[in-house]
Scaffold this motif. Structure first.
Motif, mmCIF file in Angstrom:
data_model
loop_
_atom_site.group_PDB
_atom_site.id
_atom_site.type_symbol
_atom_site.label_atom_id
_atom_site.label_comp_id
_atom_site.label_asym_id
_atom_site.label_seq_id
_atom_site.Cartn_x
_atom_site.Cartn_y
_atom_site.Cartn_z
ATOM 1 N N THR A 26 0.833 -1.377 -0.058
ATOM 2 C CA THR A 26 -0.025 -0.010 0.018
ATOM 3 C C THR A 26 0.910 1.144 -0.026
ATOM 4 O OG1 THR A 26 -0.190 -0.234 2.455
ATOM 5 C CG2 THR A 26 -2.118 -1.024 1.112
ATOM 6 N N ASN A 27 1.887 1.122 0.759
ATOM 7 C CA ASN A 27 2.768 2.450 0.694
ATOM 8 C C ASN A 27 3.475 2.527 -0.618
ATOM 9 O OD1 ASN A 27 2.300 3.564 3.202
ATOM 10 N ND2 ASN A 27 3.634 2.079 4.304
ATOM 11 N N ALA A 28 3.816 1.413 -1.221
ATOM 12 C CA ALA A 28 4.398 1.482 -2.679
ATOM 13 C C ALA A 28 3.466 2.167 -3.540
ATOM 14 C CB ALA A 28 4.875 -0.235 -3.179
ATOM 15 N N MET A 29 2.215 1.727 -3.624
ATOM 16 C CA MET A 29 1.279 2.401 -4.420
ATOM 17 C C MET A 29 1.186 3.866 -4.271
ATOM 18 S SD MET A 29 -2.825 1.438 -4.382
ATOM 19 C CE MET A 29 -2.798 0.091 -3.804
ATOM 20 N N LEU A 30 1.381 4.202 -2.863
ATOM 21 C CA LEU A 30 1.223 5.705 -2.551
ATOM 22 C C LEU A 30 2.244 6.194 -3.213
ATOM 23 C CD1 LEU A 30 -0.406 7.763 -1.040
ATOM 24 C CD2 LEU A 30 0.581 6.858 1.364
ATOM 25 N N ALA A 31 3.724 5.506 -3.110
ATOM 26 C CA ALA A 31 4.833 6.281 -3.419
ATOM 27 C C ALA A 31 4.905 6.450 -4.708
ATOM 28 C CB ALA A 31 6.037 5.242 -3.193
ATOM 29 N N ARG A 32 4.157 6.000 -5.745
ATOM 30 C CA ARG A 32 4.214 6.375 -7.179
ATOM 31 C C ARG A 32 3.743 7.520 -7.466
ATOM 32 N NH1 ARG A 32 3.406 0.661 -7.519
ATOM 33 N NH2 ARG A 32 0.743 0.741 -7.360
ATOM 34 N N PRO A 33 2.605 8.092 -7.209
ATOM 35 C CA PRO A 33 2.200 9.399 -7.515
ATOM 36 C C PRO A 33 2.851 10.448 -6.681
ATOM 37 C CG PRO A 33 0.280 8.298 -6.110
ATOM 38 C CD PRO A 33 1.576 7.290 -6.522
ATOM 39 N N LEU A 34 3.419 10.284 -5.415
ATOM 40 C CA LEU A 34 4.120 11.074 -4.781
ATOM 41 C C LEU A 34 5.612 11.060 -4.834
ATOM 42 C CD1 LEU A 34 2.532 10.390 -0.974
ATOM 43 C CD2 LEU A 34 1.815 12.056 -2.700
ATOM 44 N N CYS A 87 9.970 2.716 4.621
ATOM 45 C CA CYS A 87 10.710 3.188 3.276
ATOM 46 C C CYS A 87 11.232 1.957 2.726
ATOM 47 C CB CYS A 87 11.669 4.244 3.577
ATOM 48 S SG CYS A 87 11.043 5.927 4.219
ATOM 49 N N ALA A 88 11.845 1.138 3.300
ATOM 50 C CA ALA A 88 12.377 -0.071 2.820
ATOM 51 C C ALA A 88 11.041 -1.119 2.136
ATOM 52 C CB ALA A 88 13.060 -0.873 3.739
ATOM 53 N N ALA A 89 10.254 -1.208 2.968
ATOM 54 C CA ALA A 89 9.188 -2.056 2.459
ATOM 55 C C ALA A 89 8.428 -1.244 1.181
ATOM 56 C CB ALA A 89 7.975 -2.067 3.490
ATOM 57 N N ALA A 90 8.244 0.018 1.426
ATOM 58 C CA ALA A 90 7.474 0.751 0.077
ATOM 59 C C ALA A 90 8.529 0.620 -1.245
ATOM 60 C CB ALA A 90 7.369 2.177 0.401
ATOM 61 N N PHE A 91 9.913 0.653 -0.775
ATOM 62 C CA PHE A 91 10.911 0.455 -2.035
ATOM 63 C C PHE A 91 11.165 -0.794 -2.539
ATOM 64 C CE2 PHE A 91 15.217 -0.248 -3.636
ATOM 65 C CZ PHE A 91 15.376 0.825 -4.547
ATOM 66 N N SER A 92 11.047 -1.760 -1.717
ATOM 67 C CA SER A 92 11.405 -3.154 -1.866
ATOM 68 C C SER A 92 10.043 -3.987 -2.654
ATOM 69 C CB SER A 92 11.792 -3.987 -0.804
ATOM 70 O OG SER A 92 13.121 -3.175 -0.379
ATOM 71 N N ALA A 93 9.068 -3.577 -2.179
ATOM 72 C CA ALA A 93 7.800 -4.533 -2.594
ATOM 73 C C ALA A 93 7.638 -4.572 -4.095
ATOM 74 C CB ALA A 93 6.509 -3.931 -1.725
ATOM 75 N N PRO A 94 7.560 -3.777 -4.779
ATOM 76 C CA PRO A 94 7.420 -3.522 -6.209
ATOM 77 C C PRO A 94 8.591 -4.026 -6.859
ATOM 78 C CG PRO A 94 7.609 -1.045 -5.521
ATOM 79 C CD PRO A 94 7.517 -2.081 -4.165
ATOM 80 N N ARG A 95 9.713 -4.149 -6.523
ATOM 81 C CA ARG A 95 10.873 -4.332 -7.043
ATOM 82 C C ARG A 95 11.029 -6.110 -6.733
ATOM 83 N NH1 ARG A 95 11.188 0.601 -5.880
ATOM 84 N NH2 ARG A 95 12.112 2.066 -7.333
ATOM 85 N N LEU A 96 10.982 -6.537 -5.531
ATOM 86 C CA LEU A 96 11.082 -7.830 -5.065
ATOM 87 C C LEU A 96 9.760 -8.771 -5.161
ATOM 88 C CD1 LEU A 96 13.656 -7.363 -2.427
ATOM 89 C CD2 LEU A 96 14.041 -7.781 -4.631
ATOM 90 N N GLY A 97 8.519 -8.129 -5.045
ATOM 91 C CA GLY A 97 7.323 -8.867 -4.659
ATOM 92 C C GLY A 97 7.298 -8.704 -3.188
ATOM 93 N N VAL A 98 5.955 -8.835 -2.845
ATOM 94 C CA VAL A 98 5.575 -8.708 -1.372
ATOM 95 C C VAL A 98 6.053 -9.620 -0.806
ATOM 96 C CG1 VAL A 98 3.644 -8.320 0.397
ATOM 97 C CG2 VAL A 98 3.644 -7.194 -2.004
ATOM 98 N N ALA A 99 5.856 -11.180 -1.032
ATOM 99 C CA ALA A 99 6.231 -12.351 -0.475
ATOM 100 C C ALA A 99 7.769 -12.227 -0.020
ATOM 101 C CB ALA A 99 5.719 -13.298 -0.943
#
Length: 150
Positions: A26-34, A87-99
């Motif tokens: 959810t924070n990764a989704m928010l990070a895109r437009p922000l 910050c780490a989760a928002a950066f990493s989730a779209p690059r590595l996947g959530v799991a």
């Protein structure tokens, strides 16, 4: 500690883990437009602060200000750790996947958790490092590889 308190702590921990896993995407989704995981973390913490203010008001929780003032400086660092996590989760989730992101984060949590337990850090009861605990973390590391590969 009563069995019901232990059961409640187990359920709370599982739910907390589920919420933590949801926080990254959810924070990764928010990070895109922000345009930044840091901006997303800022918004996330601002909303979290508002929710906490409501909870404090509703539950009428009054802090012990004298007790809080007597705490060492590092007792106030929880929010800083939270910033790192979000910050780490928002950066990493779209690059590595959530799991994969969550599995790596759990591995990191287990490593530092075992070290903190061993030394009884921050006033917790010491629990020594053992072969079984190290083996458990090794299994999580294998789990990271399996989650990442498939």
């Amino acid at each position: 500690m009563t069995k019901s308190m232990i059961a409640f702590a187990i359920v709370a921990s599982v739910i907390g883990g589920m919420l933590t896993a949801t926080q990254g995407p959810t924070n990764a989704m928010l990070a895109r437009p922000l345009n930044s995981p840091v901006n997303a973390a800022f918004v996330s913490f601002a909303i979290g602060t508002a929710v906490l203010l409501v909870l404090v008001a509703v539950l009428r929780i009054k802090p012990d200000l004298q007790g809080a003032a007597a705490l060492p400086w590092y007792a106030w660092m929880g929010g800083v750790y939270g910033v790192g996590f979000v910050c780490a989760a928002a950066f990493s989730a779209p690059r590595l996947g959530v799991a994969t992101t969550i599995t790596l984060m759990v591995a990191g949590q287990l490593i530092i958790g075992m070290i903190l337990d061993h030394f009884g850090a921050f006033g917790i009861e010491p629990r020594p490092i053992s072969f079984g605990r190290v083996a458990g973390i090794a299994l999580v590391a294998v789990g990271v590889l399996l989650v990442r590969r498939t």
